[in-house]
Design a protein around this motif. Structure first.
Motif, PDB file in Angstrom:
ATOM      1  N   LEU A  50      -1.737  -2.184  -9.054  1.00 42.54           N
ATOM      2  CA  LEU A  50      -2.999  -2.920  -8.932  1.00 42.54           C
ATOM      3  C   LEU A  50      -4.158  -1.984  -8.616  1.00 42.54           C
ATOM      4  O   LEU A  50      -3.975  -0.972  -7.943  1.00 42.54           O
ATOM      5  CB  LEU A  50      -2.926  -3.902  -7.753  1.00 42.54           C
ATOM      6  CG  LEU A  50      -1.999  -5.089  -7.807  1.00 42.54           C
ATOM      7  CD1 LEU A  50      -2.088  -5.854  -6.489  1.00 42.54           C
ATOM      8  CD2 LEU A  50      -2.350  -6.009  -8.974  1.00 42.54           C
ATOM      9  N   PHE A  51      -5.356  -2.374  -9.012  1.00 43.03           N
ATOM     10  CA  PHE A  51      -6.578  -1.818  -8.440  1.00 43.03           C
ATOM     11  C   PHE A  51      -6.876  -2.641  -7.188  1.00 43.03           C
ATOM     12  O   PHE A  51      -6.476  -3.797  -7.099  1.00 43.03           O
ATOM     13  CB  PHE A  51      -7.757  -1.997  -9.407  1.00 43.03           C
ATOM     14  CG  PHE A  51      -7.679  -1.120 -10.606  1.00 43.03           C
ATOM     15  CD1 PHE A  51      -8.019   0.212 -10.516  1.00 43.03           C
ATOM     16  CD2 PHE A  51      -7.258  -1.637 -11.817  1.00 43.03           C
ATOM     17  CE1 PHE A  51      -7.950   1.030 -11.632  1.00 43.03           C
ATOM     18  CE2 PHE A  51      -7.187  -0.819 -12.934  1.00 43.03           C
ATOM     19  CZ  PHE A  51      -7.527   0.515 -12.843  1.00 43.03           C
ATOM     20  N   GLY A  52      -7.606  -2.067  -6.270  1.00 42.98           N
ATOM     21  CA  GLY A  52      -8.068  -2.865  -5.136  1.00 42.98           C
ATOM     22  C   GLY A  52      -7.562  -2.371  -3.814  1.00 42.98           C
ATOM     23  O   GLY A  52      -7.292  -1.182  -3.630  1.00 42.98           O
ATOM     24  N   GLU A  53      -7.452  -3.290  -2.859  1.00 42.32           N
ATOM     25  CA  GLU A  53      -7.098  -2.929  -1.488  1.00 42.32           C
ATOM     26  C   GLU A  53      -5.615  -2.536  -1.399  1.00 42.32           C
ATOM     27  O   GLU A  53      -5.230  -1.723  -0.570  1.00 42.32           O
ATOM     28  CB  GLU A  53      -7.365  -4.131  -0.580  1.00 42.32           C
ATOM     29  CG  GLU A  53      -7.456  -3.782   0.877  1.00 42.32           C
ATOM     30  CD  GLU A  53      -7.810  -5.002   1.712  1.00 42.32           C
ATOM     31  OE1 GLU A  53      -8.247  -6.026   1.140  1.00 42.32           O
ATOM     32  OE2 GLU A  53      -7.625  -4.922   2.942  1.00 42.32           O
ATOM     33  N   TYR A  54      -4.801  -3.145  -2.238  1.00 45.51           N
ATOM     34  CA  TYR A  54      -3.369  -2.840  -2.273  1.00 45.51           C
ATOM     35  C   TYR A  54      -3.035  -2.163  -3.593  1.00 45.51           C
ATOM     36  O   TYR A  54      -3.706  -2.373  -4.588  1.00 45.51           O
ATOM     37  CB  TYR A  54      -2.554  -4.124  -2.091  1.00 45.51           C
ATOM     38  CG  TYR A  54      -2.709  -4.690  -0.706  1.00 45.51           C
ATOM     39  CD1 TYR A  54      -1.904  -4.251   0.332  1.00 45.51           C
ATOM     40  CD2 TYR A  54      -3.700  -5.623  -0.430  1.00 45.51           C
ATOM     41  CE1 TYR A  54      -2.068  -4.734   1.623  1.00 45.51           C
ATOM     42  CE2 TYR A  54      -3.873  -6.109   0.864  1.00 45.51           C
ATOM     43  CZ  TYR A  54      -3.056  -5.659   1.879  1.00 45.51           C
ATOM     44  OH  TYR A  54      -3.229  -6.124   3.153  1.00 45.51           O
ATOM     45  N   ASP A  55      -1.976  -1.384  -3.598  1.00 47.01           N
ATOM     46  CA  ASP A  55      -1.643  -0.590  -4.782  1.00 47.01           C
ATOM     47  C   ASP A  55      -0.641  -1.260  -5.718  1.00 47.01           C
ATOM     48  O   ASP A  55      -0.558  -0.920  -6.895  1.00 47.01           O
ATOM     49  CB  ASP A  55      -1.099   0.769  -4.329  1.00 47.01           C
ATOM     50  CG  ASP A  55      -2.123   1.520  -3.494  1.00 47.01           C
ATOM     51  OD1 ASP A  55      -3.234   1.701  -3.982  1.00 47.01           O
ATOM     52  OD2 ASP A  55      -1.812   1.880  -2.343  1.00 47.01           O
ATOM     53  N   LEU A 111       5.855   3.695  -7.082  1.00 47.77           N
ATOM     54  CA  LEU A 111       6.115   2.811  -8.223  1.00 47.77           C
ATOM     55  C   LEU A 111       7.551   2.986  -8.696  1.00 47.77           C
ATOM     56  O   LEU A 111       8.279   1.997  -8.924  1.00 47.77           O
ATOM     57  CB  LEU A 111       5.146   3.123  -9.372  1.00 47.77           C
ATOM     58  CG  LEU A 111       5.373   2.335 -10.662  1.00 47.77           C
ATOM     59  CD1 LEU A 111       5.280   0.831 -10.411  1.00 47.77           C
ATOM     60  CD2 LEU A 111       4.367   2.729 -11.738  1.00 47.77           C
ATOM     61  N   SER A 112       7.968   4.219  -8.810  1.00 47.56           N
ATOM     62  CA  SER A 112       9.334   4.504  -9.264  1.00 47.56           C
ATOM     63  C   SER A 112      10.356   3.925  -8.275  1.00 47.56           C
ATOM     64  O   SER A 112      11.349   3.304  -8.683  1.00 47.56           O
ATOM     65  CB  SER A 112       9.458   6.026  -9.424  1.00 47.56           C
ATOM     66  OG  SER A 112      10.788   6.397  -9.445  1.00 47.56           O
ATOM     67  N   GLY A 113      10.095   4.079  -6.978  1.00 44.06           N
ATOM     68  CA  GLY A 113      11.004   3.534  -5.953  1.00 44.06           C
ATOM     69  C   GLY A 113      11.057   2.013  -5.978  1.00 44.06           C
ATOM     70  O   GLY A 113      12.123   1.409  -5.844  1.00 44.06           O
ATOM     71  N   LYS A 116      10.253   5.112   0.105  1.00 46.63           N
ATOM     72  CA  LYS A 116       9.504   6.207   0.730  1.00 46.63           C
ATOM     73  C   LYS A 116       8.060   6.233   0.198  1.00 46.63           C
ATOM     74  O   LYS A 116       7.829   6.175  -1.004  1.00 46.63           O
ATOM     75  CB  LYS A 116      10.199   7.528   0.402  1.00 46.63           C
ATOM     76  CG  LYS A 116       9.943   8.628   1.407  1.00 46.63           C
ATOM     77  CD  LYS A 116      10.837   9.835   1.139  1.00 46.63           C
ATOM     78  CE  LYS A 116      10.053  11.124   1.267  1.00 46.63           C
ATOM     79  NZ  LYS A 116       9.491  11.381   2.603  1.00 46.63           N
ATOM     80  N   GLY A 117       7.078   6.292   1.118  1.00 48.62           N
ATOM     81  CA  GLY A 117       5.676   6.349   0.707  1.00 48.62           C
ATOM     82  C   GLY A 117       4.966   5.016   0.887  1.00 48.62           C
ATOM     83  O   GLY A 117       3.743   4.949   0.811  1.00 48.62           O
ATOM     84  N   SER A 165       0.849  -1.195   0.000  1.00 49.34           N
ATOM     85  CA  SER A 165       0.000   0.000   0.000  1.00 49.34           C
ATOM     86  C   SER A 165       0.878   1.236   0.000  1.00 49.34           C
ATOM     87  O   SER A 165       1.879   1.274   0.722  1.00 49.34           O
ATOM     88  CB  SER A 165      -0.861   0.071   1.268  1.00 49.34           C
ATOM     89  OG  SER A 165      -1.824  -0.926   1.262  1.00 49.34           O
ATOM     90  N   ALA A 166       0.468   2.225  -0.774  1.00 48.12           N
ATOM     91  CA  ALA A 166       1.211   3.480  -0.826  1.00 48.12           C
ATOM     92  C   ALA A 166       0.408   4.570  -0.142  1.00 48.12           C
ATOM     93  O   ALA A 166      -0.822   4.514  -0.100  1.00 48.12           O
ATOM     94  CB  ALA A 166       1.464   3.879  -2.273  1.00 48.12           C
ATOM     95  N   GLU A 167       1.105   5.545   0.373  1.00 46.51           N
ATOM     96  CA  GLU A 167       0.462   6.740   0.916  1.00 46.51           C
ATOM     97  C   GLU A 167      -0.431   7.344  -0.181  1.00 46.51           C
ATOM     98  O   GLU A 167      -0.033   7.368  -1.354  1.00 46.51           O
ATOM     99  CB  GLU A 167       1.578   7.726   1.266  1.00 46.51           C
ATOM    100  CG  GLU A 167       1.259   8.727   2.335  1.00 46.51           C
ATOM    101  CD  GLU A 167       2.479   9.610   2.583  1.00 46.51           C
ATOM    102  OE1 GLU A 167       2.310  10.840   2.617  1.00 46.51           O
ATOM    103  OE2 GLU A 167       3.593   9.065   2.724  1.00 46.51           O
TER     104      GLU A 167
END
Lengths: 75, 75, 75, 75, 75, 75, 75, 75
Positions: free
Chosen positions: E32-37, E19-21, E62-63, E9-11
């Motif tokens: 992803l779509f959904g509960e997790y990113d 994504l870049s990190g 970070k994030g 999950s991201a902030e």
């Protein structure tokens, strides 16, 4: 076309501001009881636009702490 | 009448303050083991009052981080 | 008025029959990816009618194994 | 004394029979919208009696498919 | 070898930076779509290295606010 | 006696400090993959002491963000 | 292209048969510890084909009791 | 060595038989309140043996309907 249903959690104490912010996106939004505070309905041309809608419109609203998107399938 | 059961999470380390704050709302409150720290029982005249109870009484307690409300049905 | 969003799980292998059954209820229904297979949108006059809609229309569809209803709040 | 809150899922299509069966146990029971169909409130003398209440009264009701019990804490 | 699938999950508002990190770790990553990113796929020599990958590579981005790792089994 | 199993989430990036803090409580602790980062096992004389263990020992560890306690039943 | 990650639950006692059945679909499949028993990775041309893959390939495997699909986003 | 914690759900009404069956495996088992009915603790030499323990011992007990295994990490 891709139909998405985004469940939104708001910061505790900020439900009214978040509702107001979500309405300004022009998307269809309903407050909810339960684990999530709002459901936002959107119809987009493709998954790329759906992602942009979530990241740039819904998550851009101040006070949104978490989103969970249910993606429409095509049976 | 609408019966609602609101599960409440408290900030880690703030359980006692949150319990004390929830009791001051005059609502029926019980501490819990598990995913949520408290359950608050309320009976309100309609859904609008139920929403106000959650937003203006329960979520107004300092240290509350999350609520999840189970709405009573009428079979 | 009460807005309800009912998430529906179908028996594995019965998605098409369940979709067809849900459409016959006259309610607004969309297939989903994810934990639930469908979302059904309904607007009812009160909570009693909302309960009846879920129990007598949605759960009456053959192949439905589980429902979870998100109840609209009124902020 | 131990306060327990048991969330109960009913077989699809059996909500009325399950409600009737739960009421016959003499426990306090409310139908719910959401992931679970009922919440049952009980107060027992100890954890052993709480377990017996769930296994021998609540789970003994025909049509109950799943229970999840929230145990009251003592802060 | 241990195959792990880490849901991330991201902030809110930081999906692009996360994504870049995550990509810079050299691991296989998908939004992803959904509960997790995001889902991150990794193959490591043992559980100790799997833990290190999550704590020192994925959680170091970070994030990232939360991770949930599904561990591959060997049937 | 009451057996409790407390699942613990740690702040992202603080797993090692939290592990070290949990070990200092003298309770039995194991790191985990998955939704939670640790499981802590405790045996206490009653529910009141179980609650105190969670609130005053486990949640007192810096970096703990969330706990979920599974309470042992007596069949 | 749409990337999908389908989490699959198998009937208790049927994990080996389900693994064997999932492998015959030609999709990439891994057994898992945790809430789900397998993860299946697929890349399809559009959401319609993704839905068909889940319903006609994955759910067609005997012993599959539940699927939950994470849909890849495009950031 | 791999430490695993397997949460087990039993068929409604079969908790005593399942407890008895789980005890016969020789593994450490505790009944629980909550979403799962039992937690089983095992220590195995590797992930392959952990998988075998779950599939051939725990899931072999009549009345077990679902398992969810938390895998120990090594920080």
């Amino acid at each position: 076309m891709v139909k998405v249903f985004t469940l939104v959690s708001a910061e505790v104490g900020k439900a009214k501001e978040v509702l107001s912010g979500l309405k300004k996106t022009g998307l269809e939004v309903y407050p909810l009881f339960g684990e999530y505070d709002f459901i936002v309905l959107a119809e987009t041309v493709d998954l790329k636009t759906a992602t942009a809608t979530i990241l740039e419109k819904i998550q851009a609203v101040k006070g949104v702490t978490r989103t969970r998107t249910l993606v429409g399938a095509e049976i």
